[in-house]
Design an enzyme around this catalytic site. Structure first.
Site, PDB file in Angstrom:
ATOM      1  N   TYR A  75      -2.338  -1.200  10.827  1.00 35.56           N
ATOM      2  CA  TYR A  75      -2.516  -1.735   9.468  1.00 35.56           C
ATOM      3  C   TYR A  75      -1.308  -1.370   8.599  1.00 35.56           C
ATOM      4  O   TYR A  75      -0.717  -2.214   7.932  1.00 35.56           O
ATOM      5  CB  TYR A  75      -3.807  -1.172   8.833  1.00 35.56           C
ATOM      6  N   LYS A  88       1.953  -3.698   6.725  1.00 34.44           N
ATOM      7  CA  LYS A  88       2.435  -3.655   5.334  1.00 34.44           C
ATOM      8  C   LYS A  88       3.954  -3.431   5.305  1.00 34.44           C
ATOM      9  O   LYS A  88       4.675  -4.064   4.537  1.00 34.44           O
ATOM     10  CB  LYS A  88       1.725  -2.543   4.543  1.00 34.44           C
ATOM     11  N   SER A 109       0.836  -1.205   0.000  1.00 30.98           N
ATOM     12  CA  SER A 109       0.000   0.000   0.000  1.00 30.98           C
ATOM     13  C   SER A 109       0.868   1.252   0.000  1.00 30.98           C
ATOM     14  O   SER A 109       1.978   1.257   0.556  1.00 30.98           O
ATOM     15  CB  SER A 109      -0.853  -0.017   1.264  1.00 30.98           C
TER      16      SER A 109
HETATM   17  P1  NAD Z   1     -10.767  -7.371   0.659  1.00 32.06           P
HETATM   18  O1  NAD Z   1     -11.032  -7.397   2.125  1.00 32.06           O
HETATM   19  O2  NAD Z   1     -11.918  -7.196  -0.250  1.00 32.06           O
HETATM   20  O3  NAD Z   1      -9.976  -8.704   0.239  1.00 32.06           O
HETATM   21  C1  NAD Z   1      -9.134  -9.397   1.108  1.00 32.06           C
HETATM   22  C2  NAD Z   1      -9.558 -10.855   1.083  1.00 32.06           C
HETATM   23  O4  NAD Z   1      -8.712 -11.596   1.955  1.00 32.06           O
HETATM   24  C3  NAD Z   1     -11.002 -11.057   1.567  1.00 32.06           C
HETATM   25  O5  NAD Z   1     -11.682 -11.866   0.625  1.00 32.06           O
HETATM   26  C4  NAD Z   1     -10.844 -11.775   2.900  1.00 32.06           C
HETATM   27  O6  NAD Z   1     -11.913 -12.668   3.151  1.00 32.06           O
HETATM   28  C5  NAD Z   1      -9.518 -12.490   2.693  1.00 32.06           C
HETATM   29  N1  NAD Z   1      -8.794 -12.816   3.919  1.00 32.06           N
HETATM   30  C6  NAD Z   1      -8.411 -12.000   4.930  1.00 32.06           C
HETATM   31  N2  NAD Z   1      -7.740 -12.692   5.871  1.00 32.06           N
HETATM   32  C7  NAD Z   1      -7.670 -13.967   5.425  1.00 32.06           C
HETATM   33  C8  NAD Z   1      -7.112 -15.178   5.956  1.00 32.06           C
HETATM   34  N3  NAD Z   1      -6.498 -15.209   7.133  1.00 32.06           N
HETATM   35  N4  NAD Z   1      -7.251 -16.314   5.241  1.00 32.06           N
HETATM   36  C9  NAD Z   1      -7.886 -16.312   4.043  1.00 32.06           C
HETATM   37  N5  NAD Z   1      -8.437 -15.213   3.497  1.00 32.06           N
HETATM   38  C10 NAD Z   1      -8.334 -14.060   4.200  1.00 32.06           C
HETATM   39  O7  NAD Z   1      -9.666  -6.244   0.407  1.00 32.06           O
HETATM   40  P2  NAD Z   1      -9.097  -5.675  -0.973  1.00 32.06           P
HETATM   41  O8  NAD Z   1      -9.512  -4.254  -1.052  1.00 32.06           O
HETATM   42  O9  NAD Z   1      -9.398  -6.593  -2.078  1.00 32.06           O
HETATM   43  O10 NAD Z   1      -7.552  -5.681  -0.628  1.00 32.06           O
HETATM   44  C11 NAD Z   1      -6.695  -6.743  -0.991  1.00 32.06           C
HETATM   45  C12 NAD Z   1      -5.320  -6.465  -0.435  1.00 32.06           C
HETATM   46  O11 NAD Z   1      -4.865  -5.211  -0.936  1.00 32.06           O
HETATM   47  C13 NAD Z   1      -5.262  -6.370   1.079  1.00 32.06           C
HETATM   48  O12 NAD Z   1      -4.074  -6.958   1.525  1.00 32.06           O
HETATM   49  C14 NAD Z   1      -5.229  -4.882   1.332  1.00 32.06           C
HETATM   50  O13 NAD Z   1      -4.589  -4.554   2.537  1.00 32.06           O
HETATM   51  C15 NAD Z   1      -4.444  -4.383   0.131  1.00 32.06           C
HETATM   52  N6  NAD Z   1      -4.723  -2.979  -0.178  1.00 32.06           N
HETATM   53  C16 NAD Z   1      -6.008  -2.571  -0.380  1.00 32.06           C
HETATM   54  C17 NAD Z   1      -6.274  -1.227  -0.626  1.00 32.06           C
HETATM   55  C18 NAD Z   1      -7.686  -0.738  -0.825  1.00 32.06           C
HETATM   56  O14 NAD Z   1      -7.911   0.468  -0.696  1.00 32.06           O
HETATM   57  N7  NAD Z   1      -8.649  -1.588  -1.140  1.00 32.06           N
HETATM   58  C19 NAD Z   1      -5.219  -0.297  -0.672  1.00 32.06           C
HETATM   59  C20 NAD Z   1      -3.914  -0.748  -0.483  1.00 32.06           C
HETATM   60  C21 NAD Z   1      -3.688  -2.099  -0.240  1.00 32.06           C
HETATM   61  N1  UFG Z   2     -13.208  10.633   3.330  1.00 32.56           N
HETATM   62  C1  UFG Z   2     -14.245  11.470   3.670  1.00 32.56           C
HETATM   63  N2  UFG Z   2     -15.392  10.922   4.151  1.00 32.56           N
HETATM   64  C2  UFG Z   2     -15.559   9.571   4.294  1.00 32.56           C
HETATM   65  C3  UFG Z   2     -14.487   8.723   3.937  1.00 32.56           C
HETATM   66  C4  UFG Z   2     -13.331   9.290   3.468  1.00 32.56           C
HETATM   67  O1  UFG Z   2     -14.145  12.681   3.568  1.00 32.56           O
HETATM   68  O2  UFG Z   2     -16.629   9.140   4.751  1.00 32.56           O
HETATM   69  C5  UFG Z   2     -11.972  11.229   2.813  1.00 32.56           C
HETATM   70  C6  UFG Z   2     -10.764  10.943   3.687  1.00 32.56           C
HETATM   71  O3  UFG Z   2     -10.674  11.880   4.719  1.00 32.56           O
HETATM   72  C7  UFG Z   2      -9.639  11.033   2.665  1.00 32.56           C
HETATM   73  C8  UFG Z   2     -10.273  10.555   1.356  1.00 32.56           C
HETATM   74  O4  UFG Z   2     -11.685  10.650   1.558  1.00 32.56           O
HETATM   75  O5  UFG Z   2      -9.288  12.366   2.507  1.00 32.56           O
HETATM   76  C9  UFG Z   2      -9.928   9.131   1.027  1.00 32.56           C
HETATM   77  O6  UFG Z   2     -10.206   8.305   2.149  1.00 32.56           O
HETATM   78  P1  UFG Z   2     -10.239   6.726   2.078  1.00 32.56           P
HETATM   79  O7  UFG Z   2     -10.556   6.214   3.433  1.00 32.56           O
HETATM   80  O8  UFG Z   2     -11.105   6.286   0.944  1.00 32.56           O
HETATM   81  O9  UFG Z   2      -8.743   6.358   1.643  1.00 32.56           O
HETATM   82  P2  UFG Z   2      -7.372   6.633   2.395  1.00 32.56           P
HETATM   83  O10 UFG Z   2      -6.510   7.367   1.442  1.00 32.56           O
HETATM   84  O11 UFG Z   2      -7.552   7.203   3.735  1.00 32.56           O
HETATM   85  O12 UFG Z   2      -6.873   5.139   2.666  1.00 32.56           O
HETATM   86  C10 UFG Z   2      -6.612   4.261   1.580  1.00 32.56           C
HETATM   87  C11 UFG Z   2      -6.830   2.809   2.002  1.00 32.56           C
HETATM   88  C12 UFG Z   2      -5.853   2.403   3.048  1.00 32.56           C
HETATM   89  C13 UFG Z   2      -4.453   2.728   2.619  1.00 32.56           C
HETATM   90  C14 UFG Z   2      -4.348   4.174   2.205  1.00 32.56           C
HETATM   91  C15 UFG Z   2      -3.009   4.489   1.642  1.00 32.56           C
HETATM   92  O13 UFG Z   2      -8.121   2.640   2.517  1.00 32.56           O
HETATM   93  O14 UFG Z   2      -5.941   1.001   3.205  1.00 32.56           O
HETATM   94  O15 UFG Z   2      -5.302   4.445   1.200  1.00 32.56           O
HETATM   95  O16 UFG Z   2      -2.766   3.614   0.601  1.00 32.56           O
HETATM   96  F1  UFG Z   2      -3.609   2.483   3.643  1.00 32.56           F
END
Ligand code: NAD
Ligand code: UFG
Length: 339
Positions: free
Chosen positions: A150, A154, A125
């Site tokens: 969290y 990472k 991330s």
């Molecule tokens: P998500 O929660 O939709 O997908 C994660 C999946 O992993 C889920 O299906 C969950 O059931 C599964 N899981 C969690 N723990 C597990 C375990 N112990 N065993 C088996 N399955 C397990 O999330 P996502 O948005 O698809 O994110 C995927 C990855 O990308 C995550 O590692 C997340 O931290 C990373 N990531 C996501 C974002 C974002 O904004 N979505 C940003 C940066 C990084």
């Molecule tokens: N925001 C609002 N209202 C809401 C939700 C979010 O104003 O109800 C704003 C936040 O303050 C931020 C922007 O929208 O300014 C984006 O927020 P998100 O929560 O969608 O995303 P973040 O950038 O905070 O976090 C995301 C992922 C994290 C990751 C991070 C950096 O959710 O997992 O990006 O990669 F760690």
């Protein structure tokens, strides 16, 4: 045909990646405990691709069960999506986050070692850049100080994977640092389906649009940014999924560790997101301005040059596409997968 294990492959990013890998001629095997997803997502992947997908209900931390997956399939690579990802929850339940996120990584690495699987892509991330680094972020910057457990998981998992690759010269590791994935597959069949109240902006906007939430609160409009609201590098989840296909091609043909930002390189503010969503979907999103959310950075966006130069990948979709596809998913699935 190469076979890729998608750990956490039923989730938001994993399901979109499964579709793109299958469309590019890869075979995928999903292993997920459905803690934040459901088997219906796997069915939808099958509907979109017209291919049947092998899926195991398994906790990746459970080594005995995970071994079955490695025994029953000749795997060429692993993509490790399996993790808990809610920033606020990680502050309240740090032990749960460290246990789940670190243990899944270690168990996967152990199984890979035992079964001779030498390629892994990890879902990292932008959060690892921490508070110190200036935007736009480039991959050679030092990992920074995170504001929550969290983010630290990472950072730690990146370190674990780097150390594993130092010790095993045949191991190939790609760390993908995602920025802010939003949007959904254009079919409207798969998308983001958060449990409970969404933490993230776009799913919250979508739930206001569909009438599940009354109004959006924009967290702070007094930041030092052009319109006072925070700016992020929003990336269409299908572009992100295609980045994984390029990263798989890369990881299968290289050794050592490589890091790539997956972002567009262009930041948009919260207000711009709301305005664009309203415009392309021809609706109003009820919103108010509230206090800043603790831990939010004013700006986070990528320098995306390395992924272009090395992987030949760049994003193709616009912010309008992201807003349109999010709404298409949400309106077709007002309650997510639990119709
Ligand atoms: P998500 O929660 O939709 O997908 C994660 C999946 O992993 C889920 O299906 C969950 O059931 C599964 N899981 C969690 N723990 C597990 C375990 N112990 N065993 C088996 N399955 C397990 O999330 P996502 O948005 O698809 O994110 C995927 C990855 O990308 C995550 O590692 C997340 O931290 C990373 N990531 C996501 C974002 C974002 O904004 N979505 C940003 C940066 C990084
Ligand atoms: N925001 C609002 N209202 C809401 C939700 C979010 O104003 O109800 C704003 C936040 O303050 C931020 C922007 O929208 O300014 C984006 O927020 P998100 O929560 O969608 O995303 P973040 O950038 O905070 O976090 C995301 C992922 C994290 C990751 C991070 C950096 O959710 O997992 O990006 O990669 F760690």
């Amino acid at each position: 045909m190469k076979t890729i294990l998608l750990a956490g492959g039923a989730g938001y990013i994993g399901s979109h990646t499964a579709v793109e890998l299958i469309s590019s001629g890869y075979d995928v095997v999903i292993a997920d405990n459905y803690s934040n997803s459901c088997p219906e997502a796997v069915k939808r992947i099958e509907e979109i691709t017209g291919k049947s997908v092998k899926a195991y209900e398994v906790d990746i931390k459970d080594k005995a069960k995970l071994e079955t997956v490695f025994k029953e399939n000749k795997l060429d690579a692993v993509i490790h999506f399996a993790g808990l990802k809610a920033v606020g929850e990680s502050v309240a339940k740090p032990v749960l986050y460290y246990r789940n996120n670190i243990d899944t990584t270690l168990t996967l690495l152990e199984c890979m070692q035992e079964y001779g699987v030498k390629n892994i892509i990890f879902s990292s991330s932008a959060t690892v850049y921490g508070e110190e680094n200036p935007v736009p972020y480039t991959e050679q910057m030092q990992r920074g100080t995170c504001t929550n457990p969290y983010g630290w998981t990472k950072v730690m998992m990146e370190q674990i994977l780097e150390d594993a690759a130092k010790a095993d010269k045949e191991l190939s590791v790609v760390l993908l640092r995602y920025f802010n994935p939003i949007g959904a597959h254009e079919s409207g069949k798969i998308g983001e389906d958060p449990q409970g109240i969404p933490n993230n902006l776009m799913p919250y906007v979508a739930q206001v649009a569909v009438g599940r939430r009354e109004k959006l609160t924009i967290f702070g409009n007094d930041y030092d940014t052009p319109d006072g609201t925070c700016r992020r590098d929003y990336i269409h989840v299908v572009d992100l999924a295609k980045g994984h296909v390029k990263a798989i091609d890369y990881v299968l043909s290289h050794d050592g560790v490589e890091i790539f930002n997956l972002g567009t390189g262009t930041p948009y503010s919260v207000t711009e997101i709301v305005d664009t969503f309203e415009k392309v979907n021809d609706m109003k999103i009820n919103h108010v301005y509230g206090d800043r959310r603790p831990g939010d950075l004013p700006e986070s966006y990528a320098n995306a040059d390395k992924a272009l130069n090395v992987l030949g990948w760049k994003t193709e979709k616009t912010l309008a596409d992201m807003c349109r596809d999010t709404w298409n998913w949400q309106k077709n699935n007002p309650n997510g997968y639990n119709k």
